[in-house]
Scaffold this motif. Structure first.
Motif, PDB file in Angstrom:
ATOM      1  N   ALA A 174      63.108  -8.595 -37.957  1.00 19.51           N
ATOM      2  CA  ALA A 174      64.147  -9.322 -38.668  1.00 19.51           C
ATOM      3  C   ALA A 174      63.941  -9.143 -40.161  1.00 19.51           C
ATOM      4  N   ALA A 175      65.023  -9.277 -40.903  1.00 20.51           N
ATOM      5  CA  ALA A 175      64.932  -9.104 -42.353  1.00 20.51           C
ATOM      6  C   ALA A 175      65.403 -10.351 -43.065  1.00 20.51           C
ATOM      7  N   SER A 176      66.713 -10.540 -43.126  1.00 21.90           N
ATOM      8  CA  SER A 176      67.250 -11.567 -44.016  1.00 21.90           C
ATOM      9  C   SER A 176      66.800 -12.987 -43.693  1.00 21.90           C
ATOM     10  N   ILE A 177      66.665 -13.335 -42.416  1.00 24.89           N
ATOM     11  CA  ILE A 177      66.283 -14.731 -42.148  1.00 24.89           C
ATOM     12  C   ILE A 177      64.903 -15.060 -42.681  1.00 24.89           C
ATOM     13  N   PHE A 178      64.046 -14.034 -42.758  1.00 26.39           N
ATOM     14  CA  PHE A 178      62.735 -14.269 -43.362  1.00 26.39           C
ATOM     15  C   PHE A 178      62.829 -14.258 -44.887  1.00 26.39           C
ATOM     16  N   GLY A 235      68.358  -6.469 -35.146  1.00 24.85           N
ATOM     17  CA  GLY A 235      69.766  -6.742 -35.377  1.00 24.85           C
ATOM     18  C   GLY A 235      70.240  -8.019 -34.718  1.00 24.85           C
ATOM     19  N   GLY A 236      70.493  -9.054 -35.527  1.00 19.87           N
ATOM     20  CA  GLY A 236      71.108 -10.260 -35.001  1.00 19.87           C
ATOM     21  C   GLY A 236      70.269 -11.526 -35.024  1.00 19.87           C
ATOM     22  N   LYS A 264      75.516  -6.288 -33.540  1.00 22.26           N
ATOM     23  CA  LYS A 264      74.918  -7.600 -33.798  1.00 22.26           C
ATOM     24  C   LYS A 264      74.366  -7.742 -35.214  1.00 22.26           C
ATOM     25  N   ASP A 265      74.081  -6.624 -35.835  1.00 16.00           N
ATOM     26  CA  ASP A 265      73.378  -6.636 -37.114  1.00 16.00           C
ATOM     27  C   ASP A 265      74.111  -7.488 -38.157  1.00 16.00           C
ATOM     28  N   GLY A 266      73.362  -8.409 -38.767  1.00 19.04           N
ATOM     29  CA  GLY A 266      73.925  -9.243 -39.827  1.00 19.04           C
ATOM     30  C   GLY A 266      74.692 -10.463 -39.338  1.00 19.04           C
ATOM     31  N   ARG A 267      74.907 -10.581 -38.025  1.00 15.88           N
ATOM     32  CA  ARG A 267      75.718 -11.707 -37.528  1.00 15.88           C
ATOM     33  C   ARG A 267      74.904 -12.973 -37.263  1.00 15.88           C
ATOM     34  N   LYS A 268      73.604 -12.794 -37.128  1.00 19.39           N
ATOM     35  CA  LYS A 268      72.710 -13.944 -36.934  1.00 19.39           C
ATOM     36  C   LYS A 268      73.032 -14.793 -35.708  1.00 19.39           C
ATOM     37  N   ASP A 269      73.689 -14.189 -34.697  1.00 18.91           N
ATOM     38  CA  ASP A 269      73.939 -14.961 -33.479  1.00 18.91           C
ATOM     39  C   ASP A 269      73.128 -14.439 -32.293  1.00 18.91           C
TER      40      ASP A 269
END
Lengths: 210, 252
Positions: B226-230, B204-205, B177-182
């Motif tokens: 979470a990382a990237s969405i923040f 992840g996800g 799931k990691d990086g897929r944002k779903d």
């Protein structure tokens, strides 16, 4: 000046940094002589009750703490440091505590009365419910604080429970009697609310002496 | 009752936060201390710093970063990445971190978990598990070395072993799931969380606030990372918490 008691089992760094940020003088020491210069004491603690009380007894710090508290110096126990204030703990077999507050430290059951299991340690942010007024809880009315522990205090002296949190059982979160105080949570890790409590403690320390 | 925790994760390389952090209001978006304070002010319940330095110098720099963060941050934080020995754990925890996270080193040498837990207490020791579904075996397997190496461990079995050794918390990342944002891997998260007695952090996800709600409701997670969405401001800790509150999830 606040004396942080260093007996090898504390999160000394975060406690001292929190005091530093609020511009309070402190000394970290394992020497009763050094610590006796402080107007108030903090007993931190992470780890097992049995190990902690053994070290405090062997080093003479237990005796020092009891004497100093009897003479009126304020003391704040944090986490394990709070548990050590009580009469005894069942962690790794029964061991005697400092006996400054009435009650026993017992394991969080991890299972409800109806048989459902829940997670132990009690780890994370939980809500404070004020029980008894205290200068330590000045400007504190509810709010969340950060806990990490598997054992908790039980007492029949409800007057000493200043605030509690519910984790299936009622966990005494802030305790106090006279010049002895304790928090089961980590005020130094509880954001603004935690810092308010530390600030209140520092104010208590200042007041008693002046 | 205890609240569900929201945990931003920051990748740190040679003392700087990397992986596109887009915060215009910060003087220096690469400074770990500034970002830590920013997330604290936003209501983050905890932070994770992942040291992705490749060099020895980078690791030494990480200790200084931990000291600086600890001096300014009044919420708990975990440090992971490149922790291979009790000495490494001591360095990071004495610098002021509240917890260390072990991954590959724990799989290679499970007694390392016990050493750390005996010395500092279980509450300091997080075991991070990278999990990937194996179609032929029909189960999730544990991967090490940043997801490059498959091991013989089935995920739930490894989680239980890690806890037996003294792990106080599990940080569970779904590589699928990691990086897929779903959304988080809810089946995986729930399988681990219901099997163990310690808190589980889903990772992840995450793509939106709903995914956090799902991680707690269906995934039975105790915390969600979470990382990237923040970092990319696709949502904020504040927004996520607001949504969770409206959905009746207990958050701070």
């Amino acid at each position: 000046m606040i004396g942080i008691i260093d007996y090898g089992m504390g999160n000394l760094y975060s406690v001292s940094k929190a005091l530093e940020r609020m511009n309070y003088n402190y000394v970290i020491s394992s020497s009763p002589e050094e610590l006796s210069k402080a107007k108030g004491l903090i007993l931190p603690g992470v780890g097992s009750f049995k190990d902690a009380i053994e070290i405090l007894n062997e080093t003479g710090l237990a005796y020092f703490i009891k004497e100093t508290v009897a003479a009126g110096t304020p003391l704040l126990g944090i986490c394990l440091g709070m548990q050590l204030l009580f009469e005894e703990s069942e962690e790794n077999g029964i061991s005697e505590g400092l006996g400054l507050l009435q009650g026993k430290i017992v394991k969080i059951p991890g299972v409800t009365s109806s048989g459902e299991t829940y997670k132990v340690p009690h780890m994370g942010w939980n809500e404070l419910e004020n029980r008894n007024p205290s200068p330590l809880l000045e400007d504190v009315d509810g709010g969340h604080v950060y806990f990490v522990h598997s054992y908790y205090a039980t007492t029949t002296d409800q007057d000493i429970v200043l605030a509690s949190s519910i984790y299936n059982v009622e966990v005494p979160a802030v305790v106090g009697k006279g010049n002895v105080f304790g928090t089961q949570f980590h005020p130094e890790k509880s954001s603004e609310l935690g810092l308010t409590i530390l600030r209140n403690y520092a104010a208590i320390v200042e007041e008693r002496v002046s | 009752m205890i609240t569900k925790r929201i945990i931003p994760c920051l990748d740190v390389k040679e003392g700087r936060v990397v992986k596109g952090v887009q915060f215009v209001e910060l003087r220096d978006a690469g400074d770990p201390v500034e970002l830590a304070k920013f997330y604290d002010a936003e209501g983050a319940d905890e932070l994770v710093f992942l040291d992705i330095s490749a060099s020895h110098e980078g690791r030494k720099t990480m200790v200084e970063v931990v000291e600086r963060v600890a001096a300014e941050l009044a919420i708990p934080f975990t440090v992971g990445g490149g922790i291979n020995s009790l000495e490494d754990m001591k360095r990071i925890l004495r610098a002021g971190a509240d917890k260390v996270s072990l991954n590959t080193a724990a799989v290679l040498n499970p007694s390392l978990i016990k050493e750390g837990a005996d010395f500092f207490g279980s509450q300091c020791i997080v075991v991070a598990i990278d999990a990937k579904y194996d179609e032929t075996l029909g189960s999730w397997r544990v991967y090490t070395h940043g997801g490059r190496k498959e091991t013989n461990w089935e995920v739930v079995a490894w989680a239980k072993e890690a806890i037996k050794q003294g792990a106080g918390e599990i940080l569970l990342t779904s590589m699928d799931k990691d990086g897929r944002k779903d959304g988080y891997n809810l089946k995986l998260t729930s399988a681990v969380s219901t099997a163990v007695s310690v808190p589980v952090i889903a990772s992840g996800g995450a793509g939106n606030a709903l995914h956090f709600a799902q991680a707690f409701a269906e995934g039975k997670a105790d915390a969600a990372l979470a990382a990237s969405i923040f970092h990319y401001k696709e949502t904020s800790v504040k927004e996520v918490k607001q949504y969770l509150k409206e959905e009746g999830v207990n958050v701070r």
